[in-house]
Enzyme design. Structure first.
Site, short mmCIF file in Angstrom:
data_model
loop_
_atom_site.label_atom_id
_atom_site.label_comp_id
_atom_site.label_asym_id
_atom_site.label_seq_id
_atom_site.Cartn_x
_atom_site.Cartn_y
_atom_site.Cartn_z
N LYS A 37 0.84 -1.19 0.00
CA LYS A 37 0.00 0.00 0.00
C LYS A 37 0.88 1.25 0.00
CE LYS A 37 -1.94 -1.39 3.77
NZ LYS A 37 -2.80 -1.64 4.94
N GLY A 59 -8.59 3.65 10.04
CA GLY A 59 -9.24 2.41 9.61
C GLY A 59 -9.08 2.09 8.15
N THR A 60 -8.23 2.82 7.42
CA THR A 60 -8.08 2.55 5.99
C THR A 60 -7.54 1.14 5.74
OG1 THR A 60 -5.94 3.70 6.12
CG2 THR A 60 -7.80 4.94 5.22
N GLY A 61 -6.51 0.73 6.50
CA GLY A 61 -5.93 -0.59 6.30
C GLY A 61 -6.90 -1.71 6.67
N CYS A 62 -7.61 -1.52 7.76
CA CYS A 62 -8.61 -2.52 8.18
C CYS A 62 -9.70 -2.66 7.12
CB CYS A 62 -9.25 -2.10 9.50
SG CYS A 62 -8.11 -1.84 10.87
N THR A 74 -8.75 9.29 8.13
CA THR A 74 -8.05 8.12 7.57
C THR A 74 -7.95 6.96 8.55
OG1 THR A 74 -5.95 9.11 8.26
CG2 THR A 74 -6.68 9.54 6.00
#
Length: 380
Positions: free
Chosen positions: A162, A198-201, A196
């Protein structure tokens, strides 16, 4: 049957990341979310104030409980809690009744606020989870902590790198495969927002939901990225720090393969009068282009309606059917005898469109627009 997604992750009391973001994401994408909570956190948009790991035996008990009764199609792993839990979860997911489930591993180490969520022993134990994963989704700092691209690929899993932590106004995500290197990449303009958390979750859970629904990895990633971007654009603006995303507000944006009736263009001869009328009807104007005689409006459920002055729509309306897999859909229809006046092509406004008419001569447009239907660059 709904796709069954088991989420193994920590709880976020602020609702922005972790289990809470995972459940919202899987639910909005049409899956059934189940959970094995690895840690309870006290956190908000400003940071993490406390972490209480759940004992390993209880994490395993949660996994066993849902797997034995409901079943599991895909697993998303986020915050793992401890090295002991990481090793135990990896072993449990290799059991025959879970061995066929696709595993998406998001190696959570540091929260958006900068709080550390995994110690060195836990990071070392991540290697067992990498051995079980179909794909790992680290951000750039997490990838460095895991030893880099080659170290992750050595475990035999795919690697989605990412690019959100990189510099520049373009975010680049890259998919790598063992022995092949980069097999796909996605580029998109950076979205200027502080919401932003929680973007990865959200990304990892959206990928897991796609895999559970039978999608190949690359389309699952592409849809997941669109969902993340729309969630960022729809963020409610809560809190004083890194706020939560707006998963609950993503509506009708081509995050599916089949057709959806999502857009109409109606002819008009009086631009100002039509704009005033549809505003009075309660629709929100999202595009205002009087020089082109074009305006677009949005309903509360995300469906859009346009008006257009001029020959482009003279003689009647145009109905738009949306799909997240336009080319495959058009090819399917063409093989079955449907005649198209124009096959799919990219348009200057960011849509990809194909044109045809129904037996009565009514005009249809099959299209793929993603975020550019509700969020074009020139949105009001």
């Amino acid at each position: 049957m709904s796709a069954r997604v088991l989420i193994i992750a920590g709880s976020d009391s602020g609702g922005g990341a972790g289990i809470q973001a995972d459940i919202k994401t899987v639910t909005m994408l049409g899956g059934h979310a189940m959970t094995a909570i690895t840690a309870i956190t006290a956190q908000n948009t400003l940071g993490v104030q406390g972490v209480h790991p759940v004992p390993t035996d209880m994490v395993l008990a949660q996994i066993d409980s849902v797997a034995s009764d409901i079943g599991v199609d895909a697993v998303k792993i986020g915050m793992i809690g401890s090295a002991e839990t990481a090793a135990a979860v990896a072993q449990r997911l290799s059991r025959p009744d879970l061995a066929q489930a696709a595993v998406v591993f998001d190696p959570v180490m540091v929260a958006t606020s900068g709080s550390v969520l995994a110690d060195s022993a836990t990071i070392e134990a991540f290697r067992a989870l990498l051995n079980r994963a179909m794909v790992a989704t680290p951000n750039l700092p997490e990838l460095d902590a895991l030893g880099g691209e080659d170290a992750v690929l050595a475990h035999g899993c795919s690697l989605l790198i990412k690019g959100g932590h990189a510099e520049g106004q373009t975010v680049i995500d890259r998919l790598l495969e063992t022995g092949e290197g980069e097999v796909a990449r996605w580029e998109a303009p950076r979205i200027d927002t502080t919401s932003t958390h929680g973007t990865g979750c959200t990304l990892a859970s959206a990928i897991a939901c796609g895999l559970a629904q039978g999608m190949p990895l690359e389309p699952a990633i592409a849809r997941a990225r669109d969902f993340v971007r729309l969630s960022l654009m729809d963020a409610p603006g809560l809190g004083a720090g890194h706020g939560p995303m707006g998963q609950q507000f993503v509506r009708n944006d081509g995050l599916f393969t089949g057709p959806a009736l999502n857009q109409f263009t109606l002819p008009t001869s009086d631009y100002a009068a039509s704009v005033a009328f549809y505003k009075q009807m309660g629709l929100a104007q999202i595009v205002d282009s009087p020089d082109n005689g074009y305006a677009r409006f949005e309903a509360a459920n995300g469906v859009t309606l346009s008006i257009h002055v001029g020959d482009g729509v003279a003689g009647g309306a145009t109905t738009y059917l949306e799909s997240g897999a336009l080319d495959a859909w058009v090819a399917y229809l063409a093989r079955r005898g449907v005649r198209f006046e124009r096959m799919p092509q990219d348009e200057s406004w960011g849509w990809r469109e194909a044109r045809l008419s129904d037996p009565a001569g009514n005009r249809l447009c099959l299209y793929q627009a993603g975020e550019y239907r509700r969020y074009p660059p020139w949105r009001v």
